[in-house]
Design an enzyme around this catalytic site. Structure first.
Site, PDB file in Angstrom:
ATOM      1  CG  MET A  75      17.626  58.364 -54.632  1.00 34.19           C
ATOM      2  SD  MET A  75      16.784  57.106 -53.634  1.00 34.19           S
ATOM      3  CE  MET A  75      17.890  55.718 -53.859  1.00 34.19           C
ATOM      4  CB  VAL A 109      24.184  55.883 -50.453  1.00 31.99           C
ATOM      5  CG1 VAL A 109      25.099  57.101 -50.531  1.00 31.99           C
ATOM      6  CG2 VAL A 109      24.995  54.653 -50.018  1.00 31.99           C
ATOM      7  CG  HIS A 110      19.834  58.170 -46.656  1.00 29.41           C
ATOM      8  ND1 HIS A 110      18.822  57.237 -46.593  1.00 29.41           N
ATOM      9  CD2 HIS A 110      20.675  57.895 -45.611  1.00 29.41           C
ATOM     10  CE1 HIS A 110      19.021  56.427 -45.558  1.00 29.41           C
ATOM     11  NE2 HIS A 110      20.141  56.809 -44.943  1.00 29.41           N
ATOM     12  CG  ASP A 111      22.104  63.256 -48.051  1.00 29.99           C
ATOM     13  OD1 ASP A 111      20.940  62.944 -47.697  1.00 29.99           O
ATOM     14  OD2 ASP A 111      22.942  63.713 -47.265  1.00 29.99           O
ATOM     15  CB  THR A 140      17.070  56.446 -49.278  1.00 36.79           C
ATOM     16  OG1 THR A 140      16.537  56.312 -47.974  1.00 36.79           O
ATOM     17  CG2 THR A 140      16.862  57.868 -49.776  1.00 36.79           C
TER      18      THR A 140
END
Length: 312
Positions: free
Chosen positions: A246, A242-244, A198
């Site tokens: 991905m 912007v982790h989620d 991420t």
């Protein structure tokens, strides 16, 4: 082909963007959302989930889940102490209050019933918060490990520092016992998206400008949420991971990850300095076989294009 998915999340800003993308991307079909205690308390993750779905006009059912970790009574450091003085995590998203309501069935029972039904043998489980709901479902019905066709999860730091301690990423640190239980359950296909991936493809203000130009509810709300992360996050104004989303992007764009490893992955549950550390064992002489694919790098252009396609 359209990919069906269930999204298990602790809805803060990046979870909301993942919800937007899962609803609006033409190659994805969001079956349901389950909520869990994490970024904020369960009542707020659930309200935020409903707000995000209402914002894009999606009638997707929402099932509230666990309000506390799998074994522990609370986080290793309680949330109010951990987030004291921080403006990064807001209890409620800056979206209109929810009009829709939750389902009566709880998330754990929903996950069990869904995956015991042969009609759902193709539904990917995407978990982007602490793994409490998934661990509880597996503990209640161990055969579920053979029924979930694929688990894609956001969590851990493989070969980089964590974001809540030097060793640990937030989702795994919040409930390390749940993460260890899930990774050791024997689910046939597990893809882990850690901070390594991420952080390799942060989104920028230029990306936000492009989303704003689309003018759709999902695009403009996402741009606003990302700008908040740019302003108040730990990584500065140049770019923010912007982790989620991905994890959701990977379902539609399997070319997203440019580097990954097959490994035996476990979680430290007792260390005083390493609690919640994701242990990624790639040693060729290890005795355990691989139980997960771990993404290490992502392509920013692919990620941006996925979101652009979802939001246009």
């Amino acid at each position: 082909m359209t990919t069906r998915l269930i999204l298990d999340c602790d809805t803060g800003s990046d979870d909301a963007i993942a919800i937007f993308a899962a609803v609006t991307h033409p190659d994805l079909d969001l079956v349901a959302v389950t909520t869990v205690n994490g970024n904020v308390a369960l009542e707020h993750t659930t309200e935020n989930t409903l707000r995000a779905l209402d914002h894009v006009g999606a009638g997707v059912p929402v099932y509230p889940g666990a309000a506390r970790p799998f074994v522990r009574p609370d986080f290793p450091i309680p949330r109010d102490i951990l987030n004291e003085g921080s403006e990064f995590q807001q209890a409620l998203l800056d979206l209109p209050a929810a009009r829709s309501t939750v389902e009566k069935q709880n998330a754990v029972r929903f996950l069990i019933d869904t995956y015991l039904d042969d009609a759902n043998a193709d539904v990917t489980l995407v978990a982007v918060g602490p793994l409490t709901n998934v661990a509880l479902a597996l503990a209640t019905e161990p055969s579920l490990a053979q029924r979930i066709p694929r688990l894609v999860l956001m969590g851990g730091a493989a070969f980089v520092n964590g974001n809540v301690s030097v060793a640990a990423e937030f989702n795994v640190w919040v409930d390390p016992e749940a993460a260890e239980a899930v990774l050791s359950a024997g689910i046939r296909e597990v893809v882990i998206v850690p901070l390594d991936a991420t952080h390799s493809a942060p989104l920028t203000s230029v990306d936000c400008d492009a989303f704003d130009a689309l003018g759709t509810p999902a695009a403009t709300a996402s741009a606003s949420l990302i700008r908040h992360r740019l302003t108040h996050g730990q990584d500065g104004p140049e770019g923010s991971p912007v982790h989620d989303p991905m994890c959701v992007a990977y379902l539609a764009r399997p070319d997203l990850f440019t580097e990954s490893v097959e490994a035996y992955v476990s979680v430290e549950t007792t260390g005083s300095r390493t609690l919640g550390q994701l242990l990624v064992d790639t040693r060729p002489w290890r005795t355990e076989g691989s139980n997960a694919t771990v993404a290490l790098r992502a392509d920013h252009g692919v990620y941006r294009d996925f979101l652009h396609t979802a939001f246009e």
